[in-house]
Design a protein around this motif. Structure first.
Motif, PDB file in Angstrom:
ATOM      1  N   LYS A   5      62.647   0.616  75.359  1.00  0.00           N
ATOM      2  CA  LYS A   5      63.456   1.052  74.210  1.00  0.00           C
ATOM      3  C   LYS A   5      62.547   1.420  73.004  1.00  0.00           C
ATOM      4  N   ALA A   6      61.516   0.601  72.787  1.00  0.00           N
ATOM      5  CA  ALA A   6      60.613   0.855  71.644  1.00  0.00           C
ATOM      6  C   ALA A   6      59.890   2.192  71.810  1.00  0.00           C
ATOM      7  N   THR A   7      59.503   2.506  73.048  1.00  0.00           N
ATOM      8  CA  THR A   7      58.792   3.764  73.297  1.00  0.00           C
ATOM      9  C   THR A   7      59.699   4.946  72.997  1.00  0.00           C
ATOM     10  N   ARG A   8      60.940   4.857  73.452  1.00  0.00           N
ATOM     11  CA  ARG A   8      61.889   5.953  73.209  1.00  0.00           C
ATOM     12  C   ARG A   8      62.130   6.127  71.706  1.00  0.00           C
ATOM     13  N   CYS A   9      62.287   4.981  71.014  1.00  0.00           N
ATOM     14  CA  CYS A   9      62.469   5.040  69.544  1.00  0.00           C
ATOM     15  C   CYS A   9      61.284   5.754  68.910  1.00  0.00           C
ATOM     16  N   ALA A  10      60.078   5.373  69.337  1.00  0.00           N
ATOM     17  CA  ALA A  10      58.857   5.948  68.750  1.00  0.00           C
ATOM     18  C   ALA A  10      58.790   7.453  69.026  1.00  0.00           C
ATOM     19  N   THR A  22      56.197  18.388  56.440  1.00  0.00           N
ATOM     20  CA  THR A  22      56.362  18.294  54.987  1.00  0.00           C
ATOM     21  C   THR A  22      57.670  17.562  54.640  1.00  0.00           C
ATOM     22  N   ARG A  23      58.511  17.381  55.656  1.00  0.00           N
ATOM     23  CA  ARG A  23      59.840  16.824  55.411  1.00  0.00           C
ATOM     24  C   ARG A  23      59.799  15.294  55.484  1.00  0.00           C
ATOM     25  N   GLN A  24      60.479  14.647  54.559  1.00  0.00           N
ATOM     26  CA  GLN A  24      60.588  13.183  54.603  1.00  0.00           C
ATOM     27  C   GLN A  24      61.976  12.826  55.118  1.00  0.00           C
ATOM     28  N   VAL A  25      62.005  11.916  56.083  1.00  0.00           N
ATOM     29  CA  VAL A  25      63.289  11.521  56.667  1.00  0.00           C
ATOM     30  C   VAL A  25      63.377  10.001  56.625  1.00  0.00           C
ATOM     31  N   SER A  26      64.550   9.491  56.272  1.00  0.00           N
ATOM     32  CA  SER A  26      64.690   8.028  56.211  1.00  0.00           C
ATOM     33  C   SER A  26      64.885   7.472  57.621  1.00  0.00           C
ATOM     34  N   ALA A  27      64.516   6.200  57.774  1.00  0.00           N
ATOM     35  CA  ALA A  27      64.689   5.537  59.072  1.00  0.00           C
ATOM     36  C   ALA A  27      66.169   5.537  59.448  1.00  0.00           C
ATOM     37  N   ALA A  28      67.038   5.359  58.432  1.00  0.00           N
ATOM     38  CA  ALA A  28      68.484   5.311  58.709  1.00  0.00           C
ATOM     39  C   ALA A  28      68.972   6.638  59.302  1.00  0.00           C
ATOM     40  N   ASP A  29      68.456   7.746  58.755  1.00  0.00           N
ATOM     41  CA  ASP A  29      68.873   9.066  59.268  1.00  0.00           C
ATOM     42  C   ASP A  29      68.412   9.268  60.714  1.00  0.00           C
ATOM     43  N   ASN A  35      71.173   7.616  67.631  1.00  0.00           N
ATOM     44  CA  ASN A  35      72.016   6.503  68.048  1.00  0.00           C
ATOM     45  C   ASN A  35      71.187   5.309  68.511  1.00  0.00           C
ATOM     46  N   ILE A  36      70.196   4.949  67.697  1.00  0.00           N
ATOM     47  CA  ILE A  36      69.356   3.805  68.041  1.00  0.00           C
ATOM     48  C   ILE A  36      69.429   2.765  66.920  1.00  0.00           C
ATOM     49  N   SER A  37      69.055   1.538  67.248  1.00  0.00           N
ATOM     50  CA  SER A  37      69.156   0.452  66.283  1.00  0.00           C
ATOM     51  C   SER A  37      68.198   0.679  65.103  1.00  0.00           C
ATOM     52  N   ALA A  38      68.749   0.601  63.877  1.00  0.00           N
ATOM     53  CA  ALA A  38      67.932   0.826  62.678  1.00  0.00           C
ATOM     54  C   ALA A  38      66.853  -0.252  62.544  1.00  0.00           C
ATOM     55  N   ASN A  39      67.204  -1.488  62.915  1.00  0.00           N
ATOM     56  CA  ASN A  39      66.220  -2.578  62.823  1.00  0.00           C
ATOM     57  C   ASN A  39      65.055  -2.341  63.772  1.00  0.00           C
ATOM     58  N   HIS A  40      65.423  -1.974  64.999  1.00  0.00           N
ATOM     59  CA  HIS A  40      64.412  -1.717  66.022  1.00  0.00           C
ATOM     60  C   HIS A  40      63.502  -0.564  65.576  1.00  0.00           C
ATOM     61  N   LEU A  41      64.133   0.478  65.053  1.00  0.00           N
ATOM     62  CA  LEU A  41      63.381   1.659  64.620  1.00  0.00           C
ATOM     63  C   LEU A  41      62.440   1.313  63.458  1.00  0.00           C
ATOM     64  N   ALA A  42      62.910   0.471  62.542  1.00  0.00           N
ATOM     65  CA  ALA A  42      62.082   0.102  61.383  1.00  0.00           C
ATOM     66  C   ALA A  42      60.788  -0.558  61.855  1.00  0.00           C
ATOM     67  N   LYS A  43      60.898  -1.413  62.863  1.00  0.00           N
ATOM     68  CA  LYS A  43      59.711  -2.101  63.383  1.00  0.00           C
ATOM     69  C   LYS A  43      58.770  -1.087  64.051  1.00  0.00           C
ATOM     70  N   VAL A  44      59.365  -0.187  64.828  1.00  0.00           N
ATOM     71  CA  VAL A  44      58.567   0.838  65.518  1.00  0.00           C
ATOM     72  C   VAL A  44      57.863   1.744  64.499  1.00  0.00           C
ATOM     73  N   LEU A  45      58.575   2.110  63.440  1.00  0.00           N
ATOM     74  CA  LEU A  45      57.974   2.983  62.410  1.00  0.00           C
ATOM     75  C   LEU A  45      56.802   2.289  61.717  1.00  0.00           C
ATOM     76  N   ARG A  46      56.921   0.967  61.536  1.00  0.00           N
ATOM     77  CA  ARG A  46      55.802   0.221  60.931  1.00  0.00           C
ATOM     78  C   ARG A  46      54.565   0.319  61.835  1.00  0.00           C
ATOM     79  N   ASP A  47      54.799   0.170  63.162  1.00  0.00           N
ATOM     80  CA  ASP A  47      53.679   0.277  64.119  1.00  0.00           C
ATOM     81  C   ASP A  47      53.078   1.684  64.088  1.00  0.00           C
ATOM     82  N   LEU A  48      53.951   2.683  64.008  1.00  0.00           N
ATOM     83  CA  LEU A  48      53.474   4.077  63.983  1.00  0.00           C
ATOM     84  C   LEU A  48      52.687   4.357  62.693  1.00  0.00           C
TER      85      LEU A  48
END
Lengths: 144, 163
Positions: A5-10, A22-29, A35-48
């Motif tokens: 799941k984390a790989t797909r999110c990433a 050049t575009r900034q996008v929020s984790a929520a968007d 259609n993925i968990s915002a919490n899960h995505l937030a953690k993945v984005l931190r790793d990225l």
């Protein structure tokens, strides 16, 4: 091939952001769009972000921005951050038996093909594939 | 042919191009293969449905080449195009020379009546693999298999074989 799941999110996050660096996008968007968990995505984005693939922008209109080279970063580089790609090379019970050794040859072949495929596809190539599929009508519009 | 795109001329190879192809290939691979490239030119440089194209810059310096042909009915495959050699001057990479050569050979193959192009690469050849994928190529319906030719084969034949 089933990705964690984390790989797909990433992959969703990086590819979404890599479409326009050049575009900034929020984790929520991103979470809502795929259609993925915002919490899960937030953690993945931190790793990225730690890996230098994305950059976190603070303040109003903040969010994330792609900070890599779209023509250089391959799917493998994202996948290996979240998957145990070395799994197949670690010895397991039975590997030393004749059957284990023969089986190992076959599974290694499968792993090598998968790795070589992921290593040869840059983010730019995948985005190009997506555009081509959209242009030739092979995207399933009901799923988009 | 010849065709000029952004100062780059793509044309069929001539006998006089062979030394430049040998030099370019030697720069890329580290191996000097004069006989091989002369033979390649004889076999692919002037026959129907076989294409040996070169790219030269505005100063008429050879900066790339590509070779392909139409093959048919290998294990039931209808006629299709094959690209089996490409080389681009390392100093000019990312200058769209490879893409222009690939597009040109695809046009030639299409004009020969085929609608698919294939190639085969070493798994670890990431540079060329990434290049062909960036052109839109993907894993196809054929799989390459191989084995070492050992003395075991002779013994198997003497024993009556499997098939």
């Amino acid at each position: 091939m089933r990705l964690q799941k984390a790989t797909r999110c990433a992959l969703f996050a990086v590819l979404e952001l890599a479409q326009d660096s050049t575009r900034q996008v929020s984790a929520a968007d991103i979470a809502e769009k795929y259609n993925i968990s915002a919490n899960h995505l937030a953690k993945v984005l931190r790793d990225l972000a730690r890996a230098g693939m994305v950059e976190s922008m603070r303040g109003a209109g903040g969010g994330y921005r792609f900070s890599g080279n779209v023509k250089r970063v391959t799917l493998y580089e994202i996948v290996k951050m979240f998957e145990d790609v070395e799994q197949g090379t670690r010895p397991e019970a039975g590997d030393e038996s004749p059957i284990g050794q023969a089986l190992s040859r076959v599974t290694t072949e499968i792993d090598e093909i998968a790795v070589s495929t992921l290593r040869s596809i840059t983010l730019a190539t995948l985005l190009k594939l997506m555009h081509r599929m959209a242009a030739d009508g092979s995207l399933n519009r009901e799923l988009v | 042919m010849p065709e000029t795109v952004d100062g780059l001329t793509i044309r069929s190879a001539r006998t006089t191009d062979v030394p430049s192809v040998v030099d370019l290939d030697a720069r890329i691979t580290g191996l000097n293969k004069d006989d091989y490239w002369s033979d390649m030119f004889e076999r692919y440089g002037r026959r129907q449905n076989r294409y040996f194209l070169v790219a030269e810059d505005s100063e008429e310096t050879l900066v790339g080449f590509i070779i392909g042909e139409v093959r048919a009915w290998e294990f039931g495959s209808p006629p299709c195009g094959w690209v089996f050699a490409i080389g681009v001057d390392p100093d000019t990479r990312l200058g769209k020379i490879g893409s222009t050569l690939f597009d040109a050979i695809c046009v030639c193959l299409k004009e020969s009546g085929v609608d698919t192009v294939r190639t085969m690469l070493a798994r670890e050849d990431e540079l060329n693999m990434a290049f062909f994928r960036s052109q839109g190529m993907m894993g196809g319906s054929f799989i390459q298999l191989e084995m070492a030719l050992t003395d075991e084969i002779g013994a198997r034949q003497q024993a009556g074989g499997d098939a």
